[in-house]
Write an enzyme that holds these catalytic residues in place. Sequence first.
Site, PDB file in Angstrom:
ATOM      1  N   GLU A   1      41.235  33.685  57.565  1.00 27.35           N
ATOM      2  CA  GLU A   1      42.460  34.187  58.172  1.00 27.35           C
ATOM      3  C   GLU A   1      42.306  35.621  58.635  1.00 27.35           C
ATOM      4  O   GLU A   1      41.577  36.419  58.052  1.00 27.35           O
ATOM      5  CB  GLU A   1      43.606  34.088  57.157  1.00 27.35           C
ATOM      6  CG  GLU A   1      43.933  32.654  56.854  1.00 27.35           C
ATOM      7  CD  GLU A   1      45.162  32.478  55.990  1.00 27.35           C
ATOM      8  OE1 GLU A   1      45.390  31.353  55.526  1.00 27.35           O
ATOM      9  OE2 GLU A   1      45.892  33.455  55.780  1.00 27.35           O
TER      10      GLU A   1
ATOM     11  N   SER B   1      39.794  49.350  45.709  1.00 33.98           N
ATOM     12  CA  SER B   1      40.795  48.544  45.014  1.00 33.98           C
ATOM     13  C   SER B   1      40.706  48.862  43.526  1.00 33.98           C
ATOM     14  O   SER B   1      39.970  48.221  42.787  1.00 33.98           O
ATOM     15  CB  SER B   1      40.516  47.057  45.260  1.00 33.98           C
ATOM     16  OG  SER B   1      40.750  46.757  46.609  1.00 33.98           O
ATOM     17  N   LEU B   2      41.452  49.871  43.111  1.00 34.84           N
ATOM     18  CA  LEU B   2      41.325  50.345  41.726  1.00 34.84           C
ATOM     19  C   LEU B   2      42.167  49.487  40.770  1.00 34.84           C
ATOM     20  O   LEU B   2      41.646  48.919  39.822  1.00 34.84           O
ATOM     21  CB  LEU B   2      41.722  51.824  41.658  1.00 34.84           C
ATOM     22  CG  LEU B   2      41.363  52.547  40.369  1.00 34.84           C
ATOM     23  CD1 LEU B   2      39.861  52.644  40.176  1.00 34.84           C
ATOM     24  CD2 LEU B   2      41.984  53.943  40.334  1.00 34.84           C
ATOM     25  N   HIS B   3      43.460  49.445  40.991  1.00 31.79           N
ATOM     26  CA  HIS B   3      44.396  48.561  40.283  1.00 31.79           C
ATOM     27  C   HIS B   3      44.585  48.827  38.790  1.00 31.79           C
ATOM     28  O   HIS B   3      45.433  48.189  38.160  1.00 31.79           O
ATOM     29  CB  HIS B   3      44.039  47.079  40.471  1.00 31.79           C
ATOM     30  CG  HIS B   3      43.844  46.671  41.892  1.00 31.79           C
ATOM     31  ND1 HIS B   3      44.738  46.972  42.884  1.00 31.79           N
ATOM     32  CD2 HIS B   3      42.828  45.997  42.499  1.00 31.79           C
ATOM     33  CE1 HIS B   3      44.296  46.489  44.045  1.00 31.79           C
ATOM     34  NE2 HIS B   3      43.142  45.906  43.846  1.00 31.79           N
TER      35      HIS B   3
ATOM     36  N   SER C   1      37.455  48.107  52.704  1.00 36.15           N
ATOM     37  CA  SER C   1      38.073  48.075  51.390  1.00 36.15           C
ATOM     38  C   SER C   1      37.137  47.347  50.424  1.00 36.15           C
ATOM     39  O   SER C   1      36.647  46.267  50.726  1.00 36.15           O
ATOM     40  CB  SER C   1      39.411  47.329  51.490  1.00 36.15           C
ATOM     41  OG  SER C   1      40.010  47.234  50.226  1.00 36.15           O
TER      42      SER C   1
ATOM     43  N   CYS D   1      44.309  37.685  42.612  1.00 35.46           N
ATOM     44  CA  CYS D   1      44.071  37.458  44.037  1.00 35.46           C
ATOM     45  C   CYS D   1      43.882  35.974  44.335  1.00 35.46           C
ATOM     46  O   CYS D   1      43.047  35.312  43.715  1.00 35.46           O
ATOM     47  CB  CYS D   1      42.844  38.238  44.487  1.00 35.46           C
ATOM     48  SG  CYS D   1      42.439  37.977  46.228  1.00 35.46           S
TER      49      CYS D   1
ATOM     50  N   CYS E   1      49.132  40.588  51.763  1.00 34.15           N
ATOM     51  CA  CYS E   1      47.909  40.703  50.958  1.00 34.15           C
ATOM     52  C   CYS E   1      47.851  39.637  49.882  1.00 34.15           C
ATOM     53  O   CYS E   1      48.834  39.421  49.186  1.00 34.15           O
ATOM     54  CB  CYS E   1      47.888  42.011  50.181  1.00 34.15           C
ATOM     55  SG  CYS E   1      47.670  43.420  51.175  1.00 34.15           S
TER      56      CYS E   1
ATOM     57  N   CYS F   1      35.747  34.334  48.123  1.00 33.41           N
ATOM     58  CA  CYS F   1      35.267  35.576  47.516  1.00 33.41           C
ATOM     59  C   CYS F   1      34.675  35.265  46.156  1.00 33.41           C
ATOM     60  O   CYS F   1      35.173  34.404  45.433  1.00 33.41           O
ATOM     61  CB  CYS F   1      36.421  36.570  47.357  1.00 33.41           C
ATOM     62  SG  CYS F   1      35.876  38.213  46.815  1.00 33.41           S
TER      63      CYS F   1
ATOM     64  N   CYS G   1      43.743  43.088  60.205  1.00 32.90           N
ATOM     65  CA  CYS G   1      43.176  42.864  58.880  1.00 32.90           C
ATOM     66  C   CYS G   1      42.151  41.735  58.996  1.00 32.90           C
ATOM     67  O   CYS G   1      42.490  40.598  59.305  1.00 32.90           O
ATOM     68  CB  CYS G   1      44.311  42.508  57.919  1.00 32.90           C
ATOM     69  SG  CYS G   1      43.763  42.223  56.247  1.00 32.90           S
TER      70      CYS G   1
ATOM     71  N   ASN H   1      51.953  40.309  45.425  1.00 30.03           N
ATOM     72  CA  ASN H   1      52.462  39.176  46.197  1.00 30.03           C
ATOM     73  C   ASN H   1      52.198  37.901  45.419  1.00 30.03           C
ATOM     74  O   ASN H   1      51.051  37.480  45.284  1.00 30.03           O
ATOM     75  CB  ASN H   1      51.750  39.083  47.548  1.00 30.03           C
ATOM     76  CG  ASN H   1      52.249  40.136  48.496  1.00 30.03           C
ATOM     77  OD1 ASN H   1      53.443  40.278  48.707  1.00 30.03           O
ATOM     78  ND2 ASN H   1      51.331  40.906  49.047  1.00 30.03           N
TER      79      ASN H   1
ATOM     80  N   GLY I   1      37.479  38.083  51.216  1.00 31.37           N
ATOM     81  CA  GLY I   1      36.096  38.441  50.930  1.00 31.37           C
ATOM     82  C   GLY I   1      35.878  39.886  50.524  1.00 31.37           C
ATOM     83  O   GLY I   1      36.761  40.730  50.655  1.00 31.37           O
ATOM     84  N   GLU I   2      34.692  40.150  49.982  1.00 31.77           N
ATOM     85  CA  GLU I   2      34.291  41.507  49.598  1.00 31.77           C
ATOM     86  C   GLU I   2      33.280  41.997  50.641  1.00 31.77           C
ATOM     87  O   GLU I   2      32.124  41.546  50.651  1.00 31.77           O
ATOM     88  CB  GLU I   2      33.674  41.476  48.186  1.00 31.77           C
ATOM     89  CG  GLU I   2      32.947  42.732  47.770  1.00 31.77           C
ATOM     90  CD  GLU I   2      33.739  44.033  47.946  1.00 31.77           C
ATOM     91  OE1 GLU I   2      34.896  44.118  47.527  1.00 31.77           O
ATOM     92  OE2 GLU I   2      33.168  44.979  48.538  1.00 31.77           O
TER      93      GLU I   2
ATOM     94  N   CYS J   1      39.008  38.529  41.240  1.00 27.26           N
ATOM     95  CA  CYS J   1      40.022  39.439  40.684  1.00 27.26           C
ATOM     96  C   CYS J   1      41.193  38.572  40.217  1.00 27.26           C
ATOM     97  O   CYS J   1      41.576  37.611  40.888  1.00 27.26           O
ATOM     98  CB  CYS J   1      40.484  40.452  41.732  1.00 27.26           C
ATOM     99  SG  CYS J   1      39.139  41.539  42.248  1.00 27.26           S
TER     100      CYS J   1
HETATM  101  N1  SAH Z   1      37.481  42.648  48.467  1.00 26.99           N
HETATM  102  C1  SAH Z   1      38.163  43.754  49.091  1.00 26.99           C
HETATM  103  C2  SAH Z   1      39.244  43.301  50.057  1.00 26.99           C
HETATM  104  C3  SAH Z   1      40.327  42.545  49.339  1.00 26.99           C
HETATM  105  S1  SAH Z   1      41.946  42.316  49.905  1.00 26.99           S
HETATM  106  C4  SAH Z   1      38.763  44.622  48.024  1.00 26.99           C
HETATM  107  O1  SAH Z   1      38.793  44.226  46.865  1.00 26.99           O
HETATM  108  O2  SAH Z   1      39.168  45.740  48.326  1.00 26.99           O
HETATM  109  C5  SAH Z   1      42.766  43.800  50.081  1.00 26.99           C
HETATM  110  C6  SAH Z   1      43.639  44.264  48.909  1.00 26.99           C
HETATM  111  O3  SAH Z   1      44.662  43.332  48.513  1.00 26.99           O
HETATM  112  C7  SAH Z   1      42.814  44.539  47.686  1.00 26.99           C
HETATM  113  O4  SAH Z   1      43.169  45.779  47.163  1.00 26.99           O
HETATM  114  C8  SAH Z   1      43.237  43.415  46.765  1.00 26.99           C
HETATM  115  O5  SAH Z   1      42.987  43.707  45.440  1.00 26.99           O
HETATM  116  C9  SAH Z   1      44.692  43.264  47.098  1.00 26.99           C
HETATM  117  N2  SAH Z   1      45.290  42.003  46.655  1.00 26.99           N
HETATM  118  C10 SAH Z   1      44.675  40.828  46.464  1.00 26.99           C
HETATM  119  N3  SAH Z   1      45.556  39.883  46.048  1.00 26.99           N
HETATM  120  C11 SAH Z   1      46.749  40.477  45.986  1.00 26.99           C
HETATM  121  C12 SAH Z   1      48.076  40.021  45.641  1.00 26.99           C
HETATM  122  N4  SAH Z   1      48.300  38.765  45.293  1.00 26.99           N
HETATM  123  N5  SAH Z   1      49.082  40.906  45.715  1.00 26.99           N
HETATM  124  C13 SAH Z   1      48.864  42.174  46.101  1.00 26.99           C
HETATM  125  N6  SAH Z   1      47.647  42.656  46.427  1.00 26.99           N
HETATM  126  C14 SAH Z   1      46.595  41.830  46.374  1.00 26.99           C
END
Ligand code: SAH
Length: 374
Positions: A100, A228-230, A206, A127, A349, A120, A113, A306, A174-175, A124
Amino acid sequence: MTIDVVEDTNRVNLLGMPRQKLIEFFAGLGEKPFRAKQVMQWIHQYGVKDFDDMTNISKTLRQKLKECAVVEGPEITYQNISKDGTRKWLMKMPGGSSIETVLIPEGNRGTLCISSQIGCALDCSFCSTGKQGFNRNLSAEEIVGQIWNAIASFEDLDRNKDRPVTNVVMMGMGEPLLNFDNVMDAIDIMMDDFAYSISKRRLTISTAGVVPAIDRMNGLTDASIAISLHAPNNELRDQLVPVNRKYPIEMLLESVQRYLSNLADKRKVTIEYTLLAGVNDRKTHAEQLISLLKGLPCKINLIPFNPFPGSGYKKPSNNEVRRFQDWLTEGGYITTVRTTRGDDIDAACGQLVGQVEDRTRRSQKYIQVQQVNG
Ligand code: SAH
């Protein structure tokens, strides 16, 4: 030089060739380097795929090109335009899986995007792409094909002045840093003045934190990066972003510092932080984050989770999101909240799920776990 060969014809696809590779390709045909610039402009700036339409190229060369090359983007199987103007495409890749791509227009900006892999491998915990498992890397032409297709979808476009895509974020499926060479080729094309001229400040890779690949970017590209720290500590991040067990936070932030300090200009890294209710959105998390990021030139982007079926996580309320934002702002950080766009077409996202033919069988395991847990 490695070139992707179109399987049934043995012809090379020029869509994914950065300028240097194209120059070598033309040298192989006994042609001068400026041909690469001409052909790049036709392909990327004018969206032309038929060599016969490349009118400043001699008939003999056009004939030669037809015999050994093609310009072919991924097949669009579905396009949806949201009420707010967000566009989403499903593109089918050879092998059967789909990826997508999303375009978010905002004033005179258009942010695309882009996906870098089918599925992937990083898994995570929050995700939905991760839950689908991993199929394969996208080739450079499949990555560039997403911007090529997106621009082509605007039917009455005046290509000499309209720019529907001004910004690119590698935040789709994907990463990107686990598909290093193809992603580097693709961003080289996207930033090239003879192609899309996306500026280094407007092209963002990212990553979940593949440290050796961040180090490899030094000197190879000067694109912007987002991390993507989180989570503000290793204990929590180990659970949310499993690659952290291999490359823990301190190691990651050091490699980001190195990358930023090697750039010619002053740049900030974007710290992405998906807010999961009750998991990483408490005051202590904000406090830890404030001290963790001290000294790092950064801005923080909060992404309210999300939801997707069976994820096990909840989205915090708007008030909780604002409260977390306020803590960070008071702590001295520029903090934005990612507004959800294209909600009516599932373009947010983590909702980018494509249709992955999973080679890792993770999706099966995920469905079993869901069934057990009800
Ligand atoms: N692999 C890359 C790109 C991923 S998608 C990365 O990890 O950065 C882009 C962002 O969306 C990332 O920060 C990812 O962690 C976040 N993301 C993934 N699933 C999500 C969700 N369900 N709700 C909110 N953010 C999400």
